[in-house]
Motif scaffolding. Structure first.
Motif, PDB file in Angstrom:
ATOM      1  N   VAL A   6      15.707  36.795 -24.372  1.00 31.35           N
ATOM      2  CA  VAL A   6      15.010  35.668 -23.765  1.00 31.35           C
ATOM      3  C   VAL A   6      15.769  35.297 -22.503  1.00 31.35           C
ATOM      4  O   VAL A   6      16.974  35.049 -22.549  1.00 31.35           O
ATOM      5  CB  VAL A   6      14.978  34.475 -24.747  1.00 31.35           C
ATOM      6  CG1 VAL A   6      14.253  33.305 -24.144  1.00 31.35           C
ATOM      7  CG2 VAL A   6      14.340  34.902 -26.061  1.00 31.35           C
ATOM      8  N   LEU A  19      11.184  23.022 -22.684  1.00 28.60           N
ATOM      9  CA  LEU A  19      12.224  24.042 -22.606  1.00 28.60           C
ATOM     10  C   LEU A  19      12.600  24.206 -21.141  1.00 28.60           C
ATOM     11  O   LEU A  19      11.731  24.181 -20.267  1.00 28.60           O
ATOM     12  CB  LEU A  19      11.718  25.400 -23.122  1.00 28.60           C
ATOM     13  CG  LEU A  19      11.323  25.528 -24.585  1.00 28.60           C
ATOM     14  CD1 LEU A  19      10.700  26.892 -24.826  1.00 28.60           C
ATOM     15  CD2 LEU A  19      12.530  25.326 -25.484  1.00 28.60           C
ATOM     16  N   VAL A  22      16.097  28.670 -20.911  1.00 28.55           N
ATOM     17  CA  VAL A  22      16.643  29.129 -22.187  1.00 28.55           C
ATOM     18  C   VAL A  22      16.988  30.613 -22.076  1.00 28.55           C
ATOM     19  O   VAL A  22      16.140  31.428 -21.719  1.00 28.55           O
ATOM     20  CB  VAL A  22      15.637  28.910 -23.337  1.00 28.55           C
ATOM     21  CG1 VAL A  22      16.202  29.486 -24.626  1.00 28.55           C
ATOM     22  CG2 VAL A  22      15.328  27.440 -23.503  1.00 28.55           C
ATOM     23  N   LYS A  42      12.885  23.761 -30.603  1.00 30.84           N
ATOM     24  CA  LYS A  42      13.019  24.965 -31.435  1.00 30.84           C
ATOM     25  C   LYS A  42      11.671  25.617 -31.707  1.00 30.84           C
ATOM     26  O   LYS A  42      11.503  26.823 -31.521  1.00 30.84           O
ATOM     27  CB  LYS A  42      13.668  24.623 -32.794  1.00 30.84           C
ATOM     28  CG  LYS A  42      15.015  23.929 -32.695  1.00 30.84           C
ATOM     29  CD  LYS A  42      15.621  23.730 -34.070  1.00 30.84           C
ATOM     30  CE  LYS A  42      14.821  22.851 -34.998  1.00 30.84           C
ATOM     31  NZ  LYS A  42      14.936  21.417 -34.781  1.00 30.84           N
ATOM     32  N   LEU A  45      10.043  27.094 -28.670  1.00 27.60           N
ATOM     33  CA  LEU A  45      10.649  28.375 -28.328  1.00 27.60           C
ATOM     34  C   LEU A  45      10.090  29.488 -29.217  1.00 27.60           C
ATOM     35  O   LEU A  45       9.702  30.557 -28.745  1.00 27.60           O
ATOM     36  CB  LEU A  45      12.175  28.266 -28.478  1.00 27.60           C
ATOM     37  CG  LEU A  45      12.983  29.494 -28.094  1.00 27.60           C
ATOM     38  CD1 LEU A  45      12.771  29.830 -26.628  1.00 27.60           C
ATOM     39  CD2 LEU A  45      14.479  29.268 -28.357  1.00 27.60           C
ATOM     40  N   CYS A  48       6.783  30.657 -28.323  1.00 27.43           N
ATOM     41  CA  CYS A  48       6.773  31.544 -27.153  1.00 27.43           C
ATOM     42  C   CYS A  48       7.030  32.999 -27.544  1.00 27.43           C
ATOM     43  O   CYS A  48       6.645  33.921 -26.825  1.00 27.43           O
ATOM     44  CB  CYS A  48       7.819  31.108 -26.133  1.00 27.43           C
ATOM     45  SG  CYS A  48       7.440  29.541 -25.343  1.00 27.43           S
ATOM     46  N   PRO A  55       5.304  30.773 -21.878  1.00 28.68           N
ATOM     47  CA  PRO A  55       6.199  29.934 -21.085  1.00 28.68           C
ATOM     48  C   PRO A  55       5.795  29.925 -19.614  1.00 28.68           C
ATOM     49  O   PRO A  55       5.157  30.853 -19.127  1.00 28.68           O
ATOM     50  CB  PRO A  55       7.572  30.586 -21.283  1.00 28.68           C
ATOM     51  CG  PRO A  55       7.330  31.922 -21.876  1.00 28.68           C
ATOM     52  CD  PRO A  55       5.975  31.914 -22.495  1.00 28.68           C
TER      53      PRO A  55
END
Lengths: 254, 400
Positions: A6, A19, A22, A42, A45, A48, A55
């Motif tokens: 990521v 986010l 990240v 969390k 994410l 995603c 994102p």
């Protein structure tokens, strides 16, 4: 290179930065936990990773291929299986049928027009489904209606369904949320056993520290949409930044 | 047998026996008895039983398995009818091309409607299908009059081209046939006071109904059928299990549309006419009622529901106040009038009222439909013996 890479992922909902920037790398054959207080981003994410959200910035690579813009079923076919916070199973179907569906999906792909074949005569699929039920100690429940199982068994079935596809990456979204202590411990034991017996990478989102420290080999702490630290469990435990994020200590108060 | 398990084979054979013997079973009362009006063994009604049975079997593949409730299947029935009638006008009065083309056209049309409607689920899907059915009805009724004959509909005429048939004699009426066997051809069998009618059209429709039923069993027991049940059960889990639910629902929609087209084509084969009223939304609503009344998601339920509704429509609506007075003639005059007055709204044109009450009772007390009723009765009688054996028609799941 990790199996899941990521880089610079950011996601906004209106004015809220869910986010921002990240970066994360999940190494193959490890258990990687992503922890953080409520609202840390969390679940955003995780969504995603599986195609539920795209994102705004950054990239998510699985095994060298981008997952962004792909649909959930395509990402699953790449080798990522997801376990939900509340067990998502086919409650109107029997336990065996629940197990057969992921086996069919893995063998025949996202769509197959097999409308004339008798599914119970498909020895390959029935055999695989039964073997997986056997491995998870659920063989006696095969004819049971999935809806009538206990919550712990539903969780076990959901994990079994995901494992039957032999995924390369298993994503767990707070697998023990809302569970009694005994069920939580059972789930921990089950996940440990899976880890020992199979070549599998597990990424787990959790805020129960007991679960995280019993399982994880690496931990990423997320707060307000950004990773604070990434390290082995022993270093995370006493880390001041982590304490700050969890206990709300501020510079001023300290 | 036929690649089915024992229970399904038994069910198929039972249905086959019922179809073959229907002219006898449905005519239990002698011709001149007072009960003769309850006889349903005349060709016109028996044809409707099996044709609506096909319609409901197909509808159940969509609604019973995937849970997508379509109010627009009347449109596919209508498209099938128009396709069939045009085959009879252009090609031949033989029903084979008419029936094949009705299935093909209904399939193509349902592909279009399904492709658009299935972008939404739940109530929005239902509304979209309803809108399509009403648009189709309006088109057939007025805009497309050159193709559909508008309000009056279409019938084969003496001077239609019919390129495969020889010219008809002046004054003859073109009759639907299967390689020369006329749909209207009947053999009347009188035994004692009973009169049984064995009709060619009915048996041809009956054979197609059995074939449709057999195919439906195969679909129910196939991996494809299980995926359709998975769509109803948990679409999110399905997608995250690597399955694309969209083509599954679309395939179910098209299959059920083709069943509806077959039913429409058969209607034309029986009565050689097609009109826009077949596309009216109440026809689509009727098949929903049939499926729920019999038991959505069960194999035999839709056939039972279709039979029950068509029986009531034809038999209860025939009862009038004179007949009621005859039945209760043994009572004192005042009581007789009182009872007849109470029952009167429920008979004749009021048969919808009776249907409504039965429908409400079934939905409230037997959410699994008539099949669930049958299962409960079977359980009462064969408790010890069959405790572990489930009913042959498979699981009942209440309709949403």
């Amino acid at each position: 290179m990790g199996i899941l890479e990521v880089k610079g992922v950011g996601k906004r909902f209106g004015g809220l930065h869910a986010l921002s920037d990240v970066n994360l790398s999940v190494k193959e054959n490890t258990v990687h936990a992503i922890i953080g207080p409520n609202g840390a981003g969390k679940s955003t994410l995780l969504n995603c990773f599986v195609g539920k959200l795209i994102p705004d910035t950054g990239s998510v690579m699985f095994d060298g291929q981008s997952v962004l813009g792909r649909k959930p079923h395509e990402i699953n076919q790449m080798g990522i299986s997801r376990v939900f916070q509340t067990p998502e199973i086919f409650s109107d179907l029997t336990v065996l049928e629940n197990m057969m569906i992921p086996c069919f999906a893995q063998r025949d792909g996202a769509f197959s027009m097999a409308a004339y074949a008798d599914m119970m005569k498909d020895k390959d699929i029935v055999g695989r489904a039964e073997a997986e039920l056997e491995a998870m100690n659920m063989a006696d429940k095969r004819e049971m209606n999935a809806a009538s199982m206990s919550r712990g068994d539903k969780r076990r079935l959901e994990i079994a369904m995901c494992l039957s596809q032999q995924p390369r990456l298993l994503l767990l979204d707070e697998p023990t949320a809302g569970m009694a202590r005994a069920d939580t411990n059972n789930t921990i034991d089950l996940l440990k056993q899976i880890k020992e017996e199979r070549d599998i990478t597990i990424a787990i989102i959790e805020h129960d520290m007991h679960v995280v420290f019993s399982l994880a080999e690496r931990i990423t702490v997320l707060a307000q949409g950004t990773p604070l630290v990434e390290d082995v469990p022993d270093n995370i435990k006493g880390h001041p930044k982590v304490r700050e994020a969890y206990l709300g200590e501020t510079q001023v108060a300290a | 047998m036929f690649g089915l398990n024992t229970k399904d084979t038994r069910l198929l054979i039972l249905v086959a026996i019922l179809v073959v013997l229907a002219p006898f079973i449905l005519n239990p009362f002698p011709e001149n008895s007072a009960m003769a009006q309850f006889n349903a063994g005349y060709p016109d009604l028996m044809q409707r039983f099996v044709i609506f049975g096909i319609f409901a079997i197909g509808f159940n593949i969509l609604f019973g398995l995937t849970g997508y409730l379509s109010f627009g299947h009347a449109a596919f029935l209508g498209v099938g009818s128009y396709a069939a009638i045009w085959m009879m006008k252009l090609l031949t009065m033989n029903v084979v091309p008419a029936i094949i083309l009705s299935v093909v056209f209904a399939g193509l049309f349902s592909l279009l409607v399904g492709w658009i409607s299935l972008r939404r689920s739940g109530i929005y899907f239902s509304i979209l299908t309803l809108a399509f059915a009403q648009m189709s009805y309006s088109l057939a009724y007025s805009v497309l009059t050159p193709i559909t004959g508008g309000e009056t509909g279409l019938q084969p005429k003496l001077n239609d081209p019919r390129i495969l048939d020889g010219a008809l004699a002046e004054g003859a009426t073109p009759k639907a046939n299967l390689f020369g066997l006329e749909m209207g051809a009947s053999y009347e069998l009188g035994i004692g006071g009973w009169l049984f009618t064995l009709n060619a059209g009915y048996y041809i429709a009956g054979v197609l109904m059995l074939a449709s039923f057999y195919l439906a069993i195969r679909i129910f027991r196939s991996p494809f059928g299980m995926m359709l049940r998975a769509v109803k059960s948990n679409q999110q889990r399905m997608n995250y299990t690597g399955l694309n639910s969209k083509p599954y629902t679309l395939a179910a929609f098209v299959i059920s549309g083709m069943y509806a087209g077959l039913a429409g084509g058969l209607m034309v084969a029986m009565d050689t006419q097609a009109g826009p009223e077949r596309m009216f939304w109440t026809v689509g609503g009727e098949v929903v009622l049939m499926t729920i009344l019999g038991g959505a998601g069960t194999l035999i339920g839709p056939v039972l529901g279709a039979g029950m509704i068509k029986y009531m429509e034809n038999i209860i609506s025939k009862i009038n106040s004179k007949i009621l007075h005859e039945w209760f003639a043994f009572m004192p005059d005042g009581v007789e009038d009182f009872i007849v007055n109470i029952l009167y709204p429920f008979i004749g044109k009021g048969w919808h009222l009776t249907l409504g009450l039965i429908f409400m009772a079934v939905v409230i007390f037997l959410p699994g439909g008539l099949v669930e009723g049958g299962q409960r009765i079977a359980r009462l009688f064969g408790r010890g013996k069959k405790a572990s054996e489930k009913d042959a028609s498979g699981k009942t799941t209440p309709a949403e």
